[in-house]
Design a protein around this motif. Structure first.
Motif, PDB file in Angstrom:
ATOM      1  N   LEU A 400       0.826  -1.203   0.000  1.00 28.75           N
ATOM      2  CA  LEU A 400       0.000   0.000   0.000  1.00 28.75           C
ATOM      3  C   LEU A 400       0.866   1.262   0.000  1.00 28.75           C
ATOM      4  N   ILE A 401       1.918   1.267   0.828  1.00 25.07           N
ATOM      5  CA  ILE A 401       2.804   2.440   0.898  1.00 25.07           C
ATOM      6  C   ILE A 401       3.518   2.654  -0.432  1.00 25.07           C
ATOM      7  N   ASN A 402       3.967   1.571  -1.065  1.00 27.03           N
ATOM      8  CA  ASN A 402       4.671   1.690  -2.352  1.00 27.03           C
ATOM      9  C   ASN A 402       3.768   2.312  -3.417  1.00 27.03           C
ATOM     10  N   ILE A 403       2.509   1.813  -3.482  1.00 27.92           N
ATOM     11  CA  ILE A 403       1.575   2.357  -4.473  1.00 27.92           C
ATOM     12  C   ILE A 403       1.260   3.822  -4.161  1.00 27.92           C
ATOM     13  N   LEU A 404       1.031   4.107  -2.880  1.00 28.48           N
ATOM     14  CA  LEU A 404       0.675   5.466  -2.482  1.00 28.48           C
ATOM     15  C   LEU A 404       1.819   6.440  -2.777  1.00 28.48           C
ATOM     16  N   ASN A 405       3.058   6.016  -2.480  1.00 29.40           N
ATOM     17  CA  ASN A 405       4.210   6.885  -2.755  1.00 29.40           C
ATOM     18  C   ASN A 405       4.365   7.142  -4.253  1.00 29.40           C
ATOM     19  N   ALA A 406       4.182   6.105  -5.052  1.00 28.40           N
ATOM     20  CA  ALA A 406       4.299   6.268  -6.507  1.00 28.40           C
ATOM     21  C   ALA A 406       3.206   7.202  -7.020  1.00 28.40           C
ATOM     22  N   TYR A 407       1.996   7.022  -6.488  1.00 32.20           N
ATOM     23  CA  TYR A 407       0.877   7.876  -6.909  1.00 32.20           C
ATOM     24  C   TYR A 407       1.125   9.343  -6.522  1.00 32.20           C
ATOM     25  N   LEU A 408       1.485   9.564  -5.260  1.00 28.52           N
ATOM     26  CA  LEU A 408       1.684  10.936  -4.790  1.00 28.52           C
ATOM     27  C   LEU A 408       2.852  11.606  -5.519  1.00 28.52           C
ATOM     28  N   SER A 409       3.917  10.846  -5.803  1.00 27.34           N
ATOM     29  CA  SER A 409       5.062  11.424  -6.534  1.00 27.34           C
ATOM     30  C   SER A 409       4.649  11.861  -7.933  1.00 27.34           C
ATOM     31  N   ALA A 410       3.891  11.015  -8.630  1.00 26.00           N
ATOM     32  CA  ALA A 410       3.467  11.343  -9.997  1.00 26.00           C
ATOM     33  C   ALA A 410       2.558  12.560 -10.004  1.00 26.00           C
ATOM     34  N   MET A 411       1.624  12.644  -9.046  1.00 24.58           N
ATOM     35  CA  MET A 411       0.713  13.787  -9.008  1.00 24.58           C
ATOM     36  C   MET A 411       1.454  15.075  -8.640  1.00 24.58           C
ATOM     37  N   THR A 412       2.444  14.973  -7.754  1.00 25.80           N
ATOM     38  CA  THR A 412       3.217  16.155  -7.360  1.00 25.80           C
ATOM     39  C   THR A 412       3.984  16.724  -8.549  1.00 25.80           C
ATOM     40  N   VAL A 413       4.512  15.842  -9.386  1.00 26.44           N
ATOM     41  CA  VAL A 413       5.236  16.291 -10.577  1.00 26.44           C
ATOM     42  C   VAL A 413       4.313  17.085 -11.495  1.00 26.44           C
ATOM     43  N   GLU A 414       3.084  16.577 -11.701  1.00 23.12           N
ATOM     44  CA  GLU A 414       2.156  17.275 -12.587  1.00 23.12           C
ATOM     45  C   GLU A 414       1.757  18.637 -12.019  1.00 23.12           C
ATOM     46  N   ILE A 415       1.597  18.717 -10.711  1.00 28.77           N
ATOM     47  CA  ILE A 415       1.262  20.002 -10.075  1.00 28.77           C
ATOM     48  C   ILE A 415       2.408  20.996 -10.246  1.00 28.77           C
ATOM     49  N   SER A 416       3.649  20.534 -10.037  1.00 28.37           N
ATOM     50  CA  SER A 416       4.816  21.406 -10.159  1.00 28.37           C
ATOM     51  C   SER A 416       5.004  21.881 -11.589  1.00 28.37           C
ATOM     52  N   ARG A 417       4.709  21.002 -12.554  1.00 28.88           N
ATOM     53  CA  ARG A 417       4.860  21.398 -13.960  1.00 28.88           C
ATOM     54  C   ARG A 417       3.932  22.555 -14.325  1.00 28.88           C
ATOM     55  N   GLN A 418       2.823  22.638 -13.645  1.00 26.42           N
ATOM     56  CA  GLN A 418       1.873  23.723 -13.896  1.00 26.42           C
ATOM     57  C   GLN A 418       2.028  24.859 -12.887  1.00 26.42           C
ATOM     58  N   GLN A 419       3.229  24.963 -12.282  1.00 25.10           N
ATOM     59  CA  GLN A 419       3.581  26.044 -11.364  1.00 25.10           C
ATOM     60  C   GLN A 419       2.714  26.074 -10.108  1.00 25.10           C
ATOM     61  N   GLY A 420       2.179  24.907  -9.748  1.00 26.99           N
ATOM     62  CA  GLY A 420       1.391  24.828  -8.535  1.00 26.99           C
ATOM     63  C   GLY A 420       2.256  24.631  -7.300  1.00 26.99           C
ATOM     64  N   ILE A 421       1.703  24.942  -6.148  1.00 26.42           N
ATOM     65  CA  ILE A 421       2.401  24.807  -4.875  1.00 26.42           C
ATOM     66  C   ILE A 421       1.762  23.642  -4.104  1.00 26.42           C
TER      67      ILE A 421
END
Length: 629
Positions: A400-421
């Motif tokens: 569960l932690i592995n999937i959650l970490n992978a999910y949160l990392s991918a979503m954080t990248v997309e937010i940062s690419r759009q200049q989000g905080i």
């Protein structure tokens, strides 16, 4: 360009500029000096020429007067003898004149003397040009330069009187000298550096220069009159033209001197200065290169160290231990690098817990580190995994932690690419915001682009996770735009740079509303009004729990350039059905919603219309009240 080259170029330009300035001053000052000197020489030569001419005239007048005043001559003149030649010859020999004439009061020639006896003077028929009538009438002596076709003549007219007190003359003695090379050489004997040309009717009649030089001088009369200068054979000359008679521009003389020849001494001096200056410049350059290497080497070490720090290598140190100022600078640099290395370790660790954009803003504006906040209009996003609690109970904790970490990392990248905080993770939920100060452009647009990018990224990752035995993950996103409080919130012991307010809570409510309508991304009215380039559908007007008023909610479907006609038709029918629903025409609204059987929001509204047909409310405002969050 390195410092060594810059210093060398500065040295080279300075010395070269000084050398060129010296050469320029030598050239210009020397030329101005020589021009003034030559003009003065020409003026002096003109004055001397005129004085010598006056002396010659005075000498001839004196000698002639002595002879004509002699008692024997006067007695002979009184007897009106016919043979005057001995007296004319005597005058000619004493004055060294080329021609001497004796005329009576007619006037007619009574005797002629020529220095070359066989030669017959060509002047006998041109005495009208000598002004003899005035001398006969006035009894006064006169002298002038006479211009004839045959040439120019220096003439002197001495009246012959029976009585010295008479105011008229009974005859005349005319003394003439042709103006030729010998005549001009005699008058310019004291200044033989000048070129002298006597002209008459555009012809050279006397000169002290070679014929081709004299012809060249005469051909430049117009330049001489206008500017006092002319050029010939690639050299410049200063010249002056003088007329014997201002009323007769056809006869006069030109004095000239070679300016470039006069400047040759200065040109030689220029060459010597250039050679000496060039040698000094070369020697100075060699010495400078040796000295500058010792000066710039430690500076290059510091520059290299600065670049290493710039590229993030905080472990770099400068190996320079001298006790001079540069050595002190190197020691200070090494101490600074050590401090930066420690701070970078803290920063890199801090960035894992706080969004790097927030860290950069706080470091650039330390005042924001204090507790407190300010009101700002910005956009906030909440996302959550649908059914996370249900499938989290079925997976081992590590998986569960592995999937959650992978999910949160991918979503954080997309937010940062759009200049989000990235504000925080709340379990599987994500909170992010877009501030005008931290992103360049329309913050609502960036938030919507980020939401669509998160859904697309999840579509790419979902098959990989399912193939590894993970459950199928879907997320719901809520976005709201408006005024909220942004700043450091917390206590002196623990604080967070975040945003709070009604719009933040409403964004969380919108995320939860997705499950009631079967949608993935829901936005509020202000977000829908501020964004451009997207396909948006108005879903409903709802009164969420905790609010007394209703507000329209919208579904963010996708980018405008990705919409097709089928999608736009579906949205149009939905809007028609929604309008009927708001008018309490639940039956017709239900029929339209029923035609959109594959559309989750239409199914939800269809069920509601059926319920309302069976349970028609007493008062209807088109607002649906949500009973849960």
């Amino acid at each position: 360009m390195n410092l060594n080259k810059k210093i060398f170029i500065t040295f080279f330009i300075s010395v070269t500029g000084l050398l060129c300035t010296t050469l320029y001053l030598i050239d210009t000052q020397a030329e101005q000096h020589e021009i003034k000197r030559i003009i003065a020489d020409l003026d002096s030569a003109q004055g001397q020429f005129q004085r010598d001419l006056d002396v010659e005239q005075k000498h001839i007048r004196t000698l002639t007067h002595v002879i004509t005043a002699d008692q024997k001559f006067r007695s002979f003149l009184a007897q009106i003898k016919d043979n005057f030649y001995p007296f004319v010859e005597e005058i000619g020999k004493d004055t060294e004149a080329d021609f001497v004439f004796m005329l009576d009061d007619e006037p007619a020639v009574r005797a002629v003397y020529s220095i070359n006896a066989p030669d017959r003077p060509p002047l006998e028929n041109n005495f009208s040009s000598f002004g003899i009538k005035n001398s006969l009438d006035s009894g006064l002596m006169s002298s002038k330069i006479v211009s004839l076709d045959e040439g120019l003549y220096s003439s002197y007219v001495i009246p012959l009187k029976e009585n010295l007190n008479d105011d008229y003359a009974v005859g005349l003695i005319v003394v003439c000298n042709p103006i030729n090379d010998s005549w001009i050489a005699k008058l310019l004997a004291q200044n033989n550096t000048l070129h002298a040309v006597v002209f008459n009717r555009n012809r050279v009649v006397a000169k002290n220069t070679p014929p081709e030089t004299a012809a060249a001088i005469l051909s430049h009369q117009s330049n001489i009159r206008e500017s006092g200068m002319y050029s010939w054979n690639g050299e410049r000359y200063i010249a002056k033209q003088v007329l014997f008679d201002p009323q007769n521009p056809q006869a006069g003389y030109i004095l000239s001197a070679n300016l470039d020849q006069a400047l040759r001494t200065f040109k030689q001096l220029q060459q010597q200065v250039l050679l000496i200056g060039g040698g000094i410049l070369l020697l100075g350059a060699l010495l400078f290169m040796l000295i500058s290497q010792r000066i710039t080497r430690p500076l290059r070490l510091i520059a290299k160290g600065t670049l290493e720090i710039k590229h993030g290598n905080y472990r770099h140190r400068i190996a320079y231990r001298n006790a001079d100022e540069v050595g002190q600078l190197a020691a200070a640099f090494n101490a600074m690098a050590g401090d930066l290395q420690d701070k970078e370790l803290i920063r890199s660790t801090f960035n894992k817990y706080v969004d790097p954009a927030i860290v950069s803003e706080l470091l650039s504006q330390p005042d924001k580190l204090r507790l407190g906040g300010e009101r700002k209009a910005q956009t906030v996003l909440f996302s959550d995994i649908a059914g996370f609690t249900e499938f989290s109970e079925k997976l081992p904790a590590e998986a569960l932690i592995n999937i959650l970490n992978a999910y949160l990392s991918a979503m954080t990248v997309e937010i940062s690419r759009q200049q989000g905080i990235l504000d925080k993770f709340i379990g599987d939920a994500i909170m992010a915001f877009w501030s005008p100060q931290l992103c360049n452009g329309n913050h609502a647009n960036y938030a919507c682009q980020s939401a669509l990018a998160m859904q697309k990224k999840l579509q790419q990752l979902r098959p990989l996770w399912v193939a590894n035995g993970a459950p199928e993950i879907n997320i719901r996103i809520g976005i709201a735009t408006g005024e909220m409080i942004v700043g450091n919130i917390g206590s002196e012991q623990a604080r967070s740079y975040t945003c709070i307010g009604d719009k933040v809570n409403y964004s969380s409510r919108l995320e939860g509303l997705n499950k009631h309508y079967g949608t993935q991304i829901m936005i509020d009215r202000q977000t829908a009004s501020e964004i451009t380039g997207f396909v948006v559908r108005e879903l409903d007007t709802v009164r969420v729990k905790g609010r007394e008023t209703g507000e329209s909610i919208f579904e963010l479907i996708g980018a405008a350039d990705e919409a097709d006609d089928l999608m736009l038709e579906k949205i149009n029918r939905y809007q028609q059905a929604l309008a009927l629903y708001r008018k309490a025409d639940f039956a017709n609204a239900a029929q339209l919603f029923a035609t959109l059987s594959t559309d989750a929001p239409s199914i939800a509204l269809l069920k509601r219309c059926i319920h309302l047909q069976q349970n028609t409310p007493e008062s209807w405002d088109g607002i649906h009240s949500m009973l849960d969050k």
